[in-house]
Write a protein that holds these residues in place. Structure first.
Motif, PDB file in Angstrom:
ATOM      1  N   MET A 160       4.297   2.615   6.762  1.00  0.00           N
ATOM      2  CA  MET A 160       5.699   2.371   7.110  1.00  0.00           C
ATOM      3  C   MET A 160       5.834   1.763   8.490  1.00  0.00           C
ATOM      4  SD  MET A 160       8.977   4.937   7.178  1.00  0.00           S
ATOM      5  CE  MET A 160       9.137   4.872   5.386  1.00  0.00           C
ATOM      6  N   GLN A 161       5.069   2.254   9.453  1.00  0.00           N
ATOM      7  CA  GLN A 161       5.125   1.690  10.794  1.00  0.00           C
ATOM      8  C   GLN A 161       4.658   0.237  10.803  1.00  0.00           C
ATOM      9  OE1 GLN A 161       2.727   4.581  12.819  1.00  0.00           O
ATOM     10  NE2 GLN A 161       4.447   5.935  13.281  1.00  0.00           N
ATOM     11  N   ALA A 220       5.075  -1.826   8.269  1.00  0.00           N
ATOM     12  CA  ALA A 220       6.195  -2.581   7.695  1.00  0.00           C
ATOM     13  C   ALA A 220       7.303  -2.771   8.728  1.00  0.00           C
ATOM     14  CB  ALA A 220       6.725  -1.849   6.468  1.00  0.00           C
ATOM     15  N   ARG A 221       7.551  -1.744   9.528  1.00  0.00           N
ATOM     16  CA  ARG A 221       8.566  -1.864  10.574  1.00  0.00           C
ATOM     17  C   ARG A 221       8.166  -2.881  11.625  1.00  0.00           C
ATOM     18  NH1 ARG A 221      10.843   4.280  11.871  1.00  0.00           N
ATOM     19  NH2 ARG A 221      11.857   4.607   9.838  1.00  0.00           N
ATOM     20  N   ALA A 227       9.184  -6.218  10.377  1.00  0.00           N
ATOM     21  CA  ALA A 227      10.631  -6.410  10.471  1.00  0.00           C
ATOM     22  C   ALA A 227      11.081  -6.617  11.910  1.00  0.00           C
ATOM     23  CB  ALA A 227      11.356  -5.220   9.855  1.00  0.00           C
ATOM     24  N   VAL A 285      11.039  -3.076   4.509  1.00  0.00           N
ATOM     25  CA  VAL A 285      10.683  -1.743   5.014  1.00  0.00           C
ATOM     26  C   VAL A 285      11.086  -0.673   3.996  1.00  0.00           C
ATOM     27  CG1 VAL A 285      10.987  -0.095   6.888  1.00  0.00           C
ATOM     28  CG2 VAL A 285      11.000  -2.545   7.365  1.00  0.00           C
ATOM     29  N   CYS A 327       9.816   6.721   0.080  1.00  0.00           N
ATOM     30  CA  CYS A 327       9.083   5.577   0.637  1.00  0.00           C
ATOM     31  C   CYS A 327       7.793   5.283  -0.123  1.00  0.00           C
ATOM     32  CB  CYS A 327       8.772   5.824   2.109  1.00  0.00           C
ATOM     33  SG  CYS A 327       7.646   7.214   2.395  1.00  0.00           S
ATOM     34  N   CYS A 346       5.048   6.801   4.697  1.00  0.00           N
ATOM     35  CA  CYS A 346       5.340   7.359   6.017  1.00  0.00           C
ATOM     36  C   CYS A 346       4.200   8.202   6.568  1.00  0.00           C
ATOM     37  CB  CYS A 346       6.627   8.181   5.972  1.00  0.00           C
ATOM     38  SG  CYS A 346       6.556   9.611   4.868  1.00  0.00           S
ATOM     39  N   TRP A 374      16.294   1.887  13.277  1.00  0.00           N
ATOM     40  CA  TRP A 374      15.990   2.658  12.069  1.00  0.00           C
ATOM     41  C   TRP A 374      16.801   3.949  11.987  1.00  0.00           C
ATOM     42  CZ3 TRP A 374      13.783  -1.085   9.784  1.00  0.00           C
ATOM     43  CH2 TRP A 374      12.938  -1.934  10.487  1.00  0.00           C
TER      44      TRP A 374
END
Length: 371
Positions: free
Chosen positions: A27-28, A30-31, A34, A44, A64, A86, A275
Protein backbone atom coordinates in the motif's frame (compact mmCIF):
# COMPACT_ATOMS: atom_id res chain seq x y z
CA UNK A 1 31.50 8.56 8.10
CA UNK A 2 29.29 8.53 5.03
CA UNK A 3 25.81 7.21 5.65
CA UNK A 4 25.03 4.08 3.67
CA UNK A 5 21.58 4.23 2.12
CA UNK A 6 19.60 0.98 1.83
CA UNK A 7 19.35 -0.54 -1.62
CA UNK A 8 15.97 0.18 -3.17
CA UNK A 9 13.56 -2.55 -4.19
CA UNK A 10 11.83 -2.40 -7.57
CA UNK A 11 8.27 -3.69 -7.88
CA UNK A 12 5.54 -3.43 -10.50
CA UNK A 13 2.12 -2.23 -9.33
CA UNK A 14 -0.68 -2.31 -11.93
CA UNK A 15 1.93 -2.12 -14.69
CA UNK A 16 3.78 0.83 -13.10
CA UNK A 17 7.32 0.30 -11.85
CA UNK A 18 8.33 1.97 -8.59
CA UNK A 19 11.40 1.78 -6.36
CA UNK A 20 10.90 1.71 -2.60
CA UNK A 21 12.96 1.02 0.51
CA UNK A 22 13.06 -2.44 2.11
CA UNK A 23 10.26 -2.94 4.62
CA UNK A 24 7.78 -0.90 2.59
CA UNK A 25 4.31 -2.38 2.29
CA UNK A 26 2.43 -2.75 -0.99
CA UNK A 27 0.00 0.00 0.00
CA UNK A 28 2.80 2.43 0.81
CA UNK A 29 4.34 1.67 -2.59
CA UNK A 30 1.00 2.42 -4.27
CA UNK A 31 0.75 5.67 -2.33
CA UNK A 32 4.23 6.62 -3.48
CA UNK A 33 3.08 6.26 -7.09
CA UNK A 34 0.04 8.47 -6.40
CA UNK A 35 2.12 11.11 -4.61
CA UNK A 36 4.43 11.33 -7.63
CA UNK A 37 1.47 11.53 -10.04
CA UNK A 38 -1.91 12.66 -8.68
CA UNK A 39 -3.70 11.19 -11.70
CA UNK A 40 -2.80 7.72 -10.39
CA UNK A 41 -4.60 8.21 -7.04
CA UNK A 42 -7.32 5.74 -8.08
CA UNK A 43 -4.72 2.95 -8.08
CA UNK A 44 -4.25 3.11 -4.30
CA UNK A 45 -6.17 0.34 -2.50
CA UNK A 46 -8.83 1.59 -0.08
CA UNK A 47 -8.08 1.39 3.64
CA UNK A 48 -10.69 1.18 6.38
CA UNK A 49 -8.51 -0.06 9.27
CA UNK A 50 -4.93 0.81 8.24
CA UNK A 51 -3.63 4.07 9.71
CA UNK A 52 0.03 4.81 9.06
CA UNK A 53 0.66 6.89 12.23
CA UNK A 54 -0.62 3.99 14.38
CA UNK A 55 1.75 1.03 14.70
CA UNK A 56 0.25 -2.46 14.31
CA UNK A 57 -2.85 -1.12 12.53
CA UNK A 58 -4.13 -2.85 9.41
CA UNK A 59 -5.14 -6.34 8.39
CA UNK A 60 -8.61 -6.16 9.96
CA UNK A 61 -11.08 -5.02 7.27
CA UNK A 62 -9.61 -6.74 4.17
CA UNK A 63 -10.67 -3.77 2.03
CA UNK A 64 -7.17 -3.45 0.57
CA UNK A 65 -6.78 -7.01 -0.77
CA UNK A 66 -4.63 -7.29 -3.91
CA UNK A 67 -3.26 -10.12 -6.03
CA UNK A 68 0.48 -10.80 -6.07
CA UNK A 69 0.99 -12.27 -9.55
CA UNK A 70 4.72 -12.73 -8.93
CA UNK A 71 6.13 -13.09 -5.44
CA UNK A 72 9.66 -11.93 -6.29
CA UNK A 73 12.38 -12.20 -8.91
CA UNK A 74 13.86 -15.23 -7.11
CA UNK A 75 10.49 -16.95 -6.67
CA UNK A 76 8.17 -15.85 -9.52
CA UNK A 77 5.27 -18.02 -8.38
CA UNK A 78 2.05 -16.11 -7.62
CA UNK A 79 0.72 -16.05 -4.08
CA UNK A 80 -2.17 -18.54 -3.81
CA UNK A 81 -4.61 -16.08 -2.22
CA UNK A 82 -5.29 -12.36 -2.25
CA UNK A 83 -3.19 -10.56 0.37
CA UNK A 84 -3.84 -7.39 2.42
CA UNK A 85 -1.66 -4.71 0.87
CA UNK A 86 -1.42 -2.70 4.11
CA UNK A 87 0.65 -5.32 5.98
CA UNK A 88 2.34 -7.25 3.14
CA UNK A 89 5.92 -6.11 2.53
CA UNK A 90 7.33 -5.84 -0.98
CA UNK A 91 10.02 -8.08 -2.45
CA UNK A 92 12.43 -7.40 -5.29
CA UNK A 93 10.70 -8.07 -8.61
CA UNK A 94 7.23 -8.41 -7.09
CA UNK A 95 4.31 -7.91 -9.49
CA UNK A 96 1.05 -6.70 -7.93
CA UNK A 97 -2.38 -6.48 -9.54
CA UNK A 98 -5.02 -4.19 -8.06
CA UNK A 99 -7.42 -2.40 -10.38
CA UNK A 100 -6.29 -4.55 -13.31
CA UNK A 101 -7.53 -7.78 -11.72
CA UNK A 102 -11.26 -8.56 -11.85
CA UNK A 103 -11.05 -11.01 -8.96
CA UNK A 104 -9.73 -8.23 -6.73
CA UNK A 105 -12.56 -5.90 -7.75
CA UNK A 106 -15.20 -8.59 -7.17
CA UNK A 107 -13.75 -9.39 -3.76
CA UNK A 108 -13.72 -5.71 -2.85
CA UNK A 109 -17.41 -5.47 -3.72
CA UNK A 110 -18.07 -8.41 -1.40
CA UNK A 111 -16.14 -6.69 1.40
CA UNK A 112 -18.37 -3.61 1.03
CA UNK A 113 -21.44 -5.82 1.22
CA UNK A 114 -20.05 -7.49 4.33
CA UNK A 115 -19.30 -4.17 6.07
CA UNK A 116 -22.81 -2.91 5.30
CA UNK A 117 -24.55 -5.98 6.74
CA UNK A 118 -24.91 -4.31 10.13
CA UNK A 119 -23.95 -0.73 9.34
CA UNK A 120 -27.13 1.40 9.26
CA UNK A 121 -27.84 3.43 6.14
CA UNK A 122 -28.44 6.63 8.10
CA UNK A 123 -26.12 8.89 6.10
CA UNK A 124 -28.78 11.67 5.93
CA UNK A 125 -28.54 12.16 9.71
CA UNK A 126 -24.96 11.04 10.37
CA UNK A 127 -22.42 13.73 11.27
CA UNK A 128 -19.72 11.83 9.38
CA UNK A 129 -21.54 12.16 6.05
CA UNK A 130 -19.37 13.93 3.49
CA UNK A 131 -16.09 12.81 5.06
CA UNK A 132 -16.91 9.15 5.68
CA UNK A 133 -14.43 6.59 4.31
CA UNK A 134 -17.13 3.92 4.19
CA UNK A 135 -19.28 6.18 2.00
CA UNK A 136 -16.39 6.58 -0.44
CA UNK A 137 -15.60 2.86 -0.34
CA UNK A 138 -19.23 1.89 -0.99
CA UNK A 139 -19.59 4.44 -3.79
CA UNK A 140 -16.46 3.28 -5.60
CA UNK A 141 -16.73 -0.48 -5.06
CA UNK A 142 -20.17 -1.29 -3.66
CA UNK A 143 -23.40 -2.64 -5.09
CA UNK A 144 -26.78 -0.94 -5.21
CA UNK A 145 -28.49 -4.02 -3.78
CA UNK A 146 -28.15 -6.10 -0.64
CA UNK A 147 -28.81 -9.82 -0.22
CA UNK A 148 -28.95 -9.72 3.56
CA UNK A 149 -32.43 -10.38 4.97
CA UNK A 150 -31.76 -10.82 8.70
CA UNK A 151 -32.15 -8.13 11.33
CA UNK A 152 -29.23 -5.78 11.80
CA UNK A 153 -27.16 -5.71 14.96
CA UNK A 154 -28.10 -2.69 17.09
CA UNK A 155 -26.73 -1.05 20.24
CA UNK A 156 -27.79 1.87 22.41
CA UNK A 157 -25.80 5.10 22.14
CA UNK A 158 -23.50 5.72 25.08
CA UNK A 159 -21.33 8.63 26.17
CA UNK A 160 -17.60 8.00 26.53
CA UNK A 161 -16.55 10.96 28.61
CA UNK A 162 -18.06 14.45 28.40
CA UNK A 163 -17.25 15.13 24.74
CA UNK A 164 -17.45 11.81 22.83
CA UNK A 165 -20.50 9.73 21.97
CA UNK A 166 -20.26 6.12 20.82
CA UNK A 167 -22.86 4.86 18.35
CA UNK A 168 -21.77 1.22 18.25
CA UNK A 169 -24.41 0.33 15.63
CA UNK A 170 -22.27 2.15 13.04
CA UNK A 171 -18.96 0.63 14.14
CA UNK A 172 -17.10 -1.62 11.67
CA UNK A 173 -14.53 -2.79 14.27
CA UNK A 174 -11.49 -1.29 12.57
CA UNK A 175 -9.71 -0.97 15.95
CA UNK A 176 -8.30 2.45 15.06
CA UNK A 177 -9.69 4.10 18.20
CA UNK A 178 -8.29 1.34 20.39
CA UNK A 179 -4.79 1.74 18.92
CA UNK A 180 -5.04 5.52 19.24
CA UNK A 181 -6.04 5.43 22.90
CA UNK A 182 -3.40 2.80 23.59
CA UNK A 183 -0.49 4.53 21.86
CA UNK A 184 -0.94 8.23 22.61
CA UNK A 185 -2.17 7.97 26.21
CA UNK A 186 -1.16 5.98 29.28
CA UNK A 187 -4.68 5.57 30.64
CA UNK A 188 -6.57 3.57 28.03
CA UNK A 189 -9.81 2.30 29.51
CA UNK A 190 -11.66 1.11 26.43
CA UNK A 191 -11.24 -1.67 23.92
CA UNK A 192 -13.07 -4.47 22.12
CA UNK A 193 -15.28 -6.50 24.41
CA UNK A 194 -16.91 -9.92 23.73
CA UNK A 195 -16.42 -12.04 20.62
CA UNK A 196 -17.93 -12.76 17.20
CA UNK A 197 -21.04 -10.82 16.25
CA UNK A 198 -21.30 -9.63 19.88
CA UNK A 199 -17.98 -7.74 19.66
CA UNK A 200 -18.21 -4.06 20.52
CA UNK A 201 -16.06 -1.09 21.41
CA UNK A 202 -16.77 -0.44 25.07
CA UNK A 203 -15.33 0.95 28.28
CA UNK A 204 -14.54 -1.13 31.34
CA UNK A 205 -17.66 -0.77 33.56
CA UNK A 206 -18.43 2.38 31.55
CA UNK A 207 -15.48 4.27 32.99
CA UNK A 208 -15.02 7.57 31.19
CA UNK A 209 -12.02 8.40 29.03
CA UNK A 210 -10.64 11.40 30.92
CA UNK A 211 -7.15 11.98 29.48
CA UNK A 212 -6.00 15.04 27.55
CA UNK A 213 -5.91 13.32 24.13
CA UNK A 214 -9.10 11.25 24.20
CA UNK A 215 -10.77 13.38 21.51
CA UNK A 216 -8.44 11.99 18.84
CA UNK A 217 -10.53 8.83 18.67
CA UNK A 218 -13.09 10.99 16.83
CA UNK A 219 -10.65 11.92 14.06
CA UNK A 220 -9.37 8.39 13.44
CA UNK A 221 -12.83 6.78 13.22
CA UNK A 222 -13.56 6.12 9.50
CA UNK A 223 -17.34 6.10 10.07
CA UNK A 224 -19.76 7.92 12.36
CA UNK A 225 -19.37 5.59 15.34
CA UNK A 226 -17.42 8.08 17.47
CA UNK A 227 -18.67 11.64 17.18
CA UNK A 228 -18.00 15.03 18.74
CA UNK A 229 -20.91 15.84 21.07
CA UNK A 230 -20.19 19.56 20.74
CA UNK A 231 -20.71 19.32 16.96
CA UNK A 232 -23.52 16.76 16.69
CA UNK A 233 -26.31 17.85 14.30
CA UNK A 234 -24.98 21.42 14.08
CA UNK A 235 -24.19 21.46 10.37
CA UNK A 236 -23.15 19.53 7.30
CA UNK A 237 -19.44 19.61 6.48
CA UNK A 238 -20.08 20.79 2.92
CA UNK A 239 -21.77 23.93 4.31
CA UNK A 240 -18.73 24.75 6.47
CA UNK A 241 -15.42 26.36 5.58
CA UNK A 242 -12.19 24.70 6.80
CA UNK A 243 -9.25 26.94 7.72
CA UNK A 244 -5.78 25.88 8.85
CA UNK A 245 -4.68 27.52 12.10
CA UNK A 246 -2.23 27.12 14.96
CA UNK A 247 -1.58 28.29 18.51
CA UNK A 248 1.12 27.90 21.11
CA UNK A 249 0.06 24.88 23.15
CA UNK A 250 2.08 23.28 25.93
CA UNK A 251 0.41 19.88 25.38
CA UNK A 252 0.37 19.32 21.60
CA UNK A 253 1.57 20.81 18.32
CA UNK A 254 -1.37 23.23 18.23
CA UNK A 255 -1.81 22.70 14.47
CA UNK A 256 -5.52 22.27 13.68
CA UNK A 257 -8.29 22.80 11.16
CA UNK A 258 -11.04 25.24 12.17
CA UNK A 259 -14.46 24.60 10.65
CA UNK A 260 -16.43 27.81 10.22
CA UNK A 261 -20.13 28.46 9.79
CA UNK A 262 -20.08 32.13 8.87
CA UNK A 263 -17.86 33.74 11.53
CA UNK A 264 -18.48 31.02 14.12
CA UNK A 265 -16.05 28.16 14.77
CA UNK A 266 -18.31 25.15 15.19
CA UNK A 267 -15.66 22.42 15.19
CA UNK A 268 -11.92 21.96 15.67
CA UNK A 269 -10.14 18.90 14.31
CA UNK A 270 -6.58 17.73 13.82
CA UNK A 271 -5.12 18.26 10.36
CA UNK A 272 -5.27 15.31 7.99
CA UNK A 273 -3.05 14.38 5.08
CA UNK A 274 -4.03 13.30 1.57
CA UNK A 275 -5.03 9.85 2.86
CA UNK A 276 -7.25 11.17 5.66
CA UNK A 277 -4.72 10.37 8.39
CA UNK A 278 -3.78 12.60 11.31
CA UNK A 279 -0.03 13.22 11.53
CA UNK A 280 -0.07 15.41 14.66
CA UNK A 281 -2.62 14.51 17.33
CA UNK A 282 -4.08 17.42 19.28
CA UNK A 283 -5.15 17.81 22.90
CA UNK A 284 -8.70 18.21 24.20
CA UNK A 285 -8.04 21.84 25.16
CA UNK A 286 -7.41 22.78 21.52
CA UNK A 287 -10.25 20.61 20.27
CA UNK A 288 -13.08 21.45 22.67
CA UNK A 289 -12.18 24.63 24.58
CA UNK A 290 -10.65 26.95 21.96
CA UNK A 291 -13.50 27.84 19.62
CA UNK A 292 -12.90 31.53 19.05
CA UNK A 293 -10.97 32.97 16.14
CA UNK A 294 -9.05 35.12 18.60
CA UNK A 295 -7.58 31.94 20.12
CA UNK A 296 -5.82 31.05 16.87
CA UNK A 297 -3.39 32.31 14.25
CA UNK A 298 -5.06 31.69 10.87
CA UNK A 299 -2.89 30.31 8.06
CA UNK A 300 -5.43 30.20 5.23
CA UNK A 301 -8.03 27.85 3.67
CA UNK A 302 -7.40 24.15 4.08
CA UNK A 303 -6.49 22.23 0.96
CA UNK A 304 -9.50 20.11 0.02
CA UNK A 305 -9.67 17.54 -2.75
CA UNK A 306 -11.71 18.74 -5.72
CA UNK A 307 -13.57 15.40 -5.68
CA UNK A 308 -14.72 15.93 -2.08
CA UNK A 309 -18.17 17.36 -1.36
CA UNK A 310 -16.47 19.61 1.20
CA UNK A 311 -15.08 21.65 -1.70
CA UNK A 312 -18.57 22.43 -3.02
CA UNK A 313 -19.16 26.16 -3.63
CA UNK A 314 -15.94 27.16 -1.90
CA UNK A 315 -13.76 28.16 -4.81
CA UNK A 316 -14.28 30.45 -7.79
CA UNK A 317 -14.99 28.61 -11.02
CA UNK A 318 -12.35 30.58 -12.92
CA UNK A 319 -9.64 29.41 -10.48
CA UNK A 320 -10.44 25.70 -10.61
CA UNK A 321 -9.17 23.71 -13.54
CA UNK A 322 -11.73 21.26 -14.84
CA UNK A 323 -10.48 17.68 -15.09
CA UNK A 324 -9.41 16.64 -18.58
CA UNK A 325 -11.61 13.54 -18.62
CA UNK A 326 -14.73 15.69 -18.05
CA UNK A 327 -13.89 17.91 -21.02
CA UNK A 328 -13.22 14.89 -23.24
CA UNK A 329 -16.50 13.29 -22.15
CA UNK A 330 -18.42 16.47 -22.90
CA UNK A 331 -16.84 16.81 -26.33
CA UNK A 332 -17.82 13.27 -27.34
CA UNK A 333 -21.33 13.06 -25.89
CA UNK A 334 -22.74 16.59 -26.15
CA UNK A 335 -23.27 18.85 -29.14
CA UNK A 336 -21.57 22.25 -29.06
CA UNK A 337 -23.99 25.10 -28.35
CA UNK A 338 -23.95 28.19 -30.52
CA UNK A 339 -24.23 30.99 -27.96
CA UNK A 340 -24.48 33.60 -30.71
CA UNK A 341 -28.05 32.53 -31.50
CA UNK A 342 -30.77 35.01 -30.45
CA UNK A 343 -32.67 34.05 -27.30
CA UNK A 344 -36.45 33.83 -27.37
CA UNK A 345 -37.88 35.78 -24.45
CA UNK A 346 -41.46 36.35 -25.62
CA UNK A 347 -43.77 34.14 -23.51
CA UNK A 348 -46.32 33.64 -26.30
CA UNK A 349 -43.64 32.48 -28.75
CA UNK A 350 -42.18 30.12 -26.14
CA UNK A 351 -45.66 28.64 -25.50
CA UNK A 352 -46.27 27.96 -29.20
CA UNK A 353 -42.81 26.43 -29.65
CA UNK A 354 -43.43 24.17 -26.68
CA UNK A 355 -46.72 22.96 -28.19
CA UNK A 356 -45.00 22.27 -31.53
CA UNK A 357 -42.19 20.34 -29.85
CA UNK A 358 -44.69 18.21 -27.93
CA UNK A 359 -46.62 17.43 -31.12
CA UNK A 360 -43.40 16.38 -32.87
CA UNK A 361 -42.45 14.15 -29.94
CA UNK A 362 -45.88 12.49 -29.92
CA UNK A 363 -45.68 11.95 -33.66
CA UNK A 364 -42.29 10.24 -33.34
CA UNK A 365 -43.61 8.01 -30.55
CA UNK A 366 -46.60 6.91 -32.68
CA UNK A 367 -44.33 6.12 -35.64
CA UNK A 368 -42.02 4.05 -33.44
CA UNK A 369 -44.99 2.19 -31.92
CA UNK A 370 -46.56 1.40 -35.33
CA UNK A 371 -43.26 0.18 -36.72
Amino acid sequence: MEEIKPQLIKITFDGIEVEVEPGTTIMQAARKIAEADESQAALVPPAMCFYKPLSASGGKCRACLVRVAQGSAKDPRPMPKLVPSCITQVQEGMVVENTTNQNVLDTRKSIVEFLLINHPLDCPICDQAGECHLQDFAFEHGSAKTRYEEERRTFDKIDIGPHVQLHMTRCILCYRCVYTADQITNKRVHGVMNRGDASEISTYIEKAIDNDFSGNVIDVCPVGALTDKTFRFKNRVWFTKPEDAHRDCDKCSGKVTLWYRGDEVIRVTARKNTWGEVNDFICNTCRFDKKKTSDWVLEGPSKVKRSSVISANKYRADLVKKPDFALKLASTQFKPIDDSRPYTTDEETIRHQSIENNDKANHRSLLAKNN
